[in-house]
Design a protein around this motif. Structure first.
Motif, PDB file in Angstrom:
ATOM      1  N   CYS A  35       0.799  -1.233   0.000  1.00  0.00           N
ATOM      2  CA  CYS A  35       0.000   0.000   0.000  1.00  0.00           C
ATOM      3  C   CYS A  35       0.828   1.277   0.000  1.00  0.00           C
ATOM      4  CB  CYS A  35      -0.924   0.004   1.209  1.00  0.00           C
ATOM      5  SG  CYS A  35      -0.045   0.203   2.782  1.00  0.00           S
ATOM      6  N   GLY A  41       0.895  -3.537   6.239  1.00  0.00           N
ATOM      7  CA  GLY A  41       1.795  -4.271   7.134  1.00  0.00           C
ATOM      8  C   GLY A  41       2.815  -5.144   6.423  1.00  0.00           C
ATOM      9  N   LEU A  71       7.156   0.060  10.092  1.00  0.00           N
ATOM     10  CA  LEU A  71       6.679  -0.095   8.719  1.00  0.00           C
ATOM     11  C   LEU A  71       7.633   0.732   7.858  1.00  0.00           C
ATOM     12  CD1 LEU A  71       2.869   0.351   9.448  1.00  0.00           C
ATOM     13  CD2 LEU A  71       4.109  -1.786   9.025  1.00  0.00           C
ATOM     14  N   CYS A  73       7.652   1.771   4.919  1.00  0.00           N
ATOM     15  CA  CYS A  73       7.103   2.845   4.079  1.00  0.00           C
ATOM     16  C   CYS A  73       6.772   4.093   4.887  1.00  0.00           C
ATOM     17  CB  CYS A  73       5.881   2.358   3.306  1.00  0.00           C
ATOM     18  SG  CYS A  73       4.423   2.087   4.334  1.00  0.00           S
TER      19      CYS A  73
HETATM   20 FE1  FES Z   1       1.792  -1.210   3.290  1.00  0.00          FE
HETATM   21 FE2  FES Z   1       4.102  -0.273   4.145  1.00  0.00          FE
HETATM   22  S1  FES Z   1       3.638  -0.975   2.139  1.00  0.00           S
HETATM   23  S2  FES Z   1       2.353  -0.725   5.325  1.00  0.00           S
END
Ligand code: FES
Length: 328
Positions: A35, A41, A71, A73
């Motif tokens: 995402c 996650g 995380l 990202c």
């Molecule tokens: Fe989805 Fe980091 S890519 S939480």
């Protein structure tokens, strides 16, 4: 600035303030992601040494981010650090997207569980065990796990109707074949690890059977040769469902053992009675070398996680997806 990446033992470079996931991907470190917004996650990793600036998850299904886990990202590098990435040989990359779908079928599975099939306008690739966010209308949005595989060409969900629930009430009373539904995802890190050839423990509580079915179907499709023990916990005999699907999977794979465990009102002549965790305790004194997929209510997932750890499964090899009810 140096970032030491374990277990690869590789040093990569990043500018101060760089996004950790972008830095890892730019250096072609094998990282799972989906995402890019803290919701799924899949990009979690551990900070072993050094400080980073870390944000949290914003998913409606709360992320179980452990101490020192971040995380990637949502994390920015501020000083030299050491990062441990999970399972570099099990990378899953399904960029999350939003797709329109229409309801293809709604069927009763039990007195309070419906099977909803959606036909997406465009395919969404996902790994067995993942989930998506379904939006049925303004302010009518919930996460649900897929029970099938990407190759089905449609999504299968199992929805338990929550008494007085707004979204599940809408699904029960108003949703009909042909209605439009927005699907966004995939999300979730409790997906099938394809490289593991050892024994597998699957624990499903109620509609937690949906992602577990997806994992079992994924194992069958991949032809993985693992011993699998599924413990399917239900509240009472009338909550049992999916017996035909499980029987078909067992016929195709004799190494799949299915244990249906009824919490109350079961007939000891017909059912295994008690809690899933009690049944696992009785059957498996040692689970060293196993992997576990745990899906269902938070108390069940928590109890099963503790038991799996006590019986020797490494914390990194326990993949848990707790279904929070969100007061719906
Ligand atoms: Fe989805 Fe980091 S890519 S939480």
């Amino acid at each position: 600035m140096d970032i030491l990446v374990q277990p690869l033992n590789r040093v990569i470079q990043a500018e101060p303030g760089a996004n950790l996931l972008e830095a890892l991907l730019a250096a072609q470190v094998p990282m799972s992601y989906s995402c890019m917004s803290g919701r799924c996650g899949t990009c979690r990793c551990r900070v072993v040494d050094g400080d980073v600036l870390a944000g949290g998850g914003i998913d409606q299904r709360p992320l179980d981010v452990q101490d020192s886990e971040v995380l990637a990202c949502q994390t920015y590098v501020t000083e030299p650090c050491t990062i441990r990435i999970p399972e570099p040989d099990e990378v899953v990359v399904h960029p999350a997207r939003i797709v329109k779908a229409s309801v293809a079928a709604i069927e009763d599975l039990t007195h309070d569980i419906k099977r909803v099939l959606l036909k997406p306008a465009k395919p969404i690739e996902f790994s067995p065990g993942q989930y998506v966010q379904l939006q049925f209308g303004p302010d009518l949005s919930r996460p649900y796990s897929m029970a099938g595989l990407t190759t089905d060409g449609q999504f299968e969900f199992h929805v338990r109707l929550v008494p007085g629930g707004r979204v599940t009430g809408y699904i029960a009373d108003q949703l009909k074949v042909g209605d439009a539904v927005k699907v966004s995802g995939p999300l979730g890190s409790a997906y099938l690890r394809r490289k593991h050839a050892g024994p597998i423990l699957c624990v499903a509580g109620g509609t937690g059977l949906a992602p577990i079915l997806s994992i079992l179907r994924g194992i069958a499709a991949e032809g993985l040769a693992s011993d699998i023990h599924l413990y399917f916990g239900v509240r009472s005999p009338r909550d049992i469902y999916g017996s035909d699907w499980l029987a078909a999977l067992q016929t195709a794979n004799p190494r799949l053992n299915v244990h249906v465990v009824v919490a109350s009102g079961g007939d000891p002549g017909q059912h295994r009675c008690g809690l899933v965790t009690q049944a696992i305790e009785e059957d498996h004194p040692d689970l060293t070398g196993w992997r576990a997929y745990l899906c269902g209510s938070p108390p069940m997932v928590e109890a099963a996680t503790q038991l799996a750890r006590q019986r020797g499964i490494a914390p990194d090899h326990i993949y848990a997806d707790a279904f929070y009810s969100q007061g719906n």
